[in-house]
Design an enzyme around this catalytic site. Structure first.
Site, PDB file in Angstrom:
ATOM      1  N   THR A 237     -20.078  -0.216  19.049  1.00 42.64           N
ATOM      2  CA  THR A 237     -20.697   0.926  19.725  1.00 42.64           C
ATOM      3  C   THR A 237     -20.076   2.237  19.239  1.00 42.64           C
ATOM      4  OG1 THR A 237     -21.104  -0.447  21.638  1.00 42.64           O
ATOM      5  CG2 THR A 237     -21.169   1.930  22.010  1.00 42.64           C
ATOM      6  N   CYS A 330       3.289   6.407   8.285  1.00 42.99           N
ATOM      7  CA  CYS A 330       3.398   5.015   8.714  1.00 42.99           C
ATOM      8  C   CYS A 330       4.832   4.523   8.612  1.00 42.99           C
ATOM      9  CB  CYS A 330       2.491   4.134   7.867  1.00 42.99           C
ATOM     10  SG  CYS A 330       0.921   4.917   7.549  1.00 42.99           S
TER      11      CYS A 330
HETATM   12  N1  PLP Z   1      -4.900   8.090   3.053  1.00 40.68           N
HETATM   13  C1  PLP Z   1      -3.979   9.068   3.042  1.00 40.68           C
HETATM   14  C2  PLP Z   1      -3.704   9.821   1.773  1.00 40.68           C
HETATM   15  C3  PLP Z   1      -3.277   9.387   4.219  1.00 40.68           C
HETATM   16  O1  PLP Z   1      -2.356  10.356   4.190  1.00 40.68           O
HETATM   17  C4  PLP Z   1      -3.561   8.653   5.394  1.00 40.68           C
HETATM   18  C5  PLP Z   1      -2.808   8.921   6.646  1.00 40.68           C
HETATM   19  O2  PLP Z   1      -1.609   9.093   6.660  1.00 40.68           O
HETATM   20  C6  PLP Z   1      -4.536   7.639   5.351  1.00 40.68           C
HETATM   21  C7  PLP Z   1      -5.181   7.399   4.158  1.00 40.68           C
HETATM   22  C8  PLP Z   1      -4.873   6.822   6.560  1.00 40.68           C
HETATM   23  O3  PLP Z   1      -5.690   7.522   7.431  1.00 40.68           O
HETATM   24  P1  PLP Z   1      -5.834   7.075   8.983  1.00 40.68           P
HETATM   25  O4  PLP Z   1      -4.586   7.511   9.662  1.00 40.68           O
HETATM   26  O5  PLP Z   1      -7.040   7.802   9.451  1.00 40.68           O
HETATM   27  O6  PLP Z   1      -6.043   5.616   8.997  1.00 40.68           O
END
Ligand code: PLP
Length: 382
Positions: A237, A330
């Site tokens: 959704t 991350c």
């Molecule tokens: N790609 C890049 C270059 C990013 O810096 C990030 C986030 O840190 C992502 C992808 C992932 O994005 P999302 O946090 O929306 O999953």
């Protein structure tokens, strides 16, 4: 006091966006697939938002799919392309400094389906050689993946040069544009990549919403099975309040894009001058190239000169109320050295003594003064 200079990890939600989300949470609760009034009301917002965002990014509305963000968009392309072509081709070319969403998706295919992966490494300036990518492709290559700009170095790759080649060879090309959208002018058709990605939380929008733009020439298997939402390619959704918030975030960007880029450039210039004035040869400003994002600055502080423990650097900065990053969002929180910096040839200690300062819409010169003063305290210069 705390200052936030980690806007490449995520941005605060713009107050106008927050208001918009709240309004849509209250008034647009209908399921966009329902045929009644409430559903139709949501469907209109869904499709209007798609049209608005597609216009901003320079693609057709039917090429734009809403997803939960960058990670999902990237997973969809990498795995979806592989499965759709019945696993016949089994070779990917990408780089060792892509976001983990790319590297781990590729690893998944490598580990479970024996996909062969060529990882191109950067030089010490953080640059990727486009010619090397071209040379590694072959008749078995089902994907080339090169990010538009790097989340830690801020270097912008020459996507247009590579897309000329991939078009000629008919190889699908994914360019992760998550860090670039909203920071530099970017149009899908001009870039020439087949797939591009975005995440609202990097542009003062809500978390958990983003998009994938996909060239209809290349089919990909859907990411999640279920209802037929997003033209049967992404079941679930639709999140109307977040989509409306995403659209609002883009509306704000569109209205202020020149002013905002000027703001990033001004703060960045002031930051570089202050760092040089305060720390001189005690710092190295990394990855200065002709093509840089205006909001990211990566700096290494000399642990030899200042005698600090690199393992503790980010923690000591945090204790001074400074939020910066020593790696990607991350992996921050853990104190592992940034893989990207290691790939560019820095030692573990140098990488741990390096910080990514990412400027945002709400940062001021006073924030820069606070940041520099806090660093001085950590380095025992005050
Ligand atoms: N790609 C890049 C270059 C990013 O810096 C990030 C986030 O840190 C992502 C992808 C992932 O994005 P999302 O946090 O929306 O999953």
């Amino acid at each position: 006091m705390n200052v936030y200079f980690d806007n490449a990890a995520t941005t605060p939600v713009d107050p106008l966006v927050a208001e918009e989300i709240f309004k849509y949470q209250r008034e647009y609760f209908g399921n966009a697939s329902s045929i009644h009034y409430f559903g139709k009301k949501s469907k209109v917002i869904l499709e209007e938002s798609r049209e608005y965002i597609a216009d901003f990014v320079g693609c057709k509305p039917k090429e734009l799919f809403f997803t939960s963000g960058g990670t999902e968009s990237i997973n969809t392309v990498i795995k979806g392309l592989f499965f759709e072509q019945k696993k016949e081709k089994n070779h990917i070319v990408t780089t060792s400094i892509e976001h983990p969403a790319v590297l781990e998706s590729v690893n998944f295919l490598k580990n479970y389906f024996d996909v062969k992966v060529d990882l191109i490494r950067p030089n010490s300036k953080g640059e990727i050689d486009i010619e090397e990518i071209k040379q590694r492709t072959g008749s078995n290559t089902f994907l080339v993946s090169l990010m538009h700009s790097n989340n830690e170095t801020g270097i912008i790759n020459e996507i247009e040069k590579l897309s000329e080649f991939t078009k000629e060879k008919n190889i699908p090309f994914l360019s992760d544009t998550v860090q670039s959208i909203g920071k530099v002018d970017l149009k899908y058709t001009e870039l020439g990549a087949d797939f591009i990605t975005s995440s609202a939380h990097k542009i003062y929008g809500p978390k958990g919403i983003g998009f994938l733009v996909a060239n209809p020439k290349f089919r990909f298997a859907r990411y999640s099975d279920g209802g037929g939402q997003e033209r049967e390619l992404r079941a679930g959704t639709e999140n109307i309040p977040s989509i409306a918030g995403f659209r609002k975030a883009i509306e704000i960007l569109k209205l202020n894009s020149e002013k905002e880029q000027e703001h990033y450039n001004n703060i960045r210039k002031y930051l570089i001058e202050s760092l040089q004035k305060n720390f001189g040869d005690g710092i190295t400003i990394n990855f200065q190239s002709k093509r840089n994002l205006p909001n990211i600055l990566n700096v290494t502080f000399s642990y030899a000169k200042y005698g600090f423990d690199p393992d503790m650097f980010l923690i000591l900065l945090d204790m001074q109320g400074i939020a910066v990053s020593g790696g990607s969002a991350c992996s921050s929180g853990s104190l592992k050295p940034s893989k990207i910096l290691i790939e560019t040839g820095k030692s573990e200690k140098e990488a741990l003594s390096s910080v990514r300062i990412s400027i945002g819409r709400f940062n001021s010169k006073e924030d820069v003064d606070f940041l520099v003063n806090g660093i001085r305290t950590v380095l025992r210069l005050n």
